[in-house]
Design an enzyme around this catalytic site. Structure first.
Site: not given
Ligand code: NI
Length: 169
Positions: A45, A92-93, A138, A134-135, A50
């Protein structure tokens, strides 16, 4: 085009993103780039902040390329229904190399627009429900570490500060 992933500490990750109102070729190109950037980073995701773009766009593929039908574009998403609770390890990236157990709704329904602006609703459970939550977080400037204990959060932040000092973040 593969964008570099913005890491924790960059303010773009902690402010609400702008609503998308124009559905044009530029948006399509950005979404293609987001999938490319997500796969390159080995994620399932990715939200536009990000990659440093504060717009309400997220891409998800919880199968990581195994099922082409699993590729999802969420524009201006909102979680409209949640059910149950489920704690699972989450990362998370933008906070690489850290993971924590996060309790979230086990089933979640998202209402979003697709790349053409058409509104749709989709219900997911387990990993997909987690990705929706989660997204969407963000895009509201919220990271998963806001769902863990202050103690664990402070520990992660302290470790990140050390990495920043060492030039490793
Ligand atoms: Ni994330």
């Amino acid at each position: 085009m593969i964008y570099p992933i913005v890491k924790f500490g960059n303010p773009v990750l902690e402010k609400p993103a702008e609503k998308v109102t124009v559905f044009n070729d530029e948006l399509k190109k950005l979404i293609a780039d987001m999938f490319e950037s997500m796969y390159a980073a080995r994620g399932v995701g990715l939200a536009a902040p990000q990659i440093g773009i504060s717009r309400r766009i997220a891409v998800v593929d919880v199968t990581f390329k195994e099922d082409p039908d699993a590729k999802l574009v969420l524009i201006n998403p909102e979680i409209i229904h949640k059910e149950g609770r489920h704690a699972q390890s989450e990362g998370c990236l933008s906070i690489p190399d850290f993971r924590e157990n996060v309790s979230r709704a086990q089933v979640a329904t998202v209402r979003a627009q697709d790349v053409t602006g058409k509104v749709f609703e989709k219900t997911g459970d387990d990993l997909l429900a987690r990705a929706f939550q989660h997204e969407t977080d963000h895009l509201n400037g919220k990271l998963y570490i806001s769902h863990i204990s202050a103690l664990k959060r402070d520990l992660i932040k302290r470790k990140i500060r050390k990495l920043v000092k060492a030039g490793e973040w």
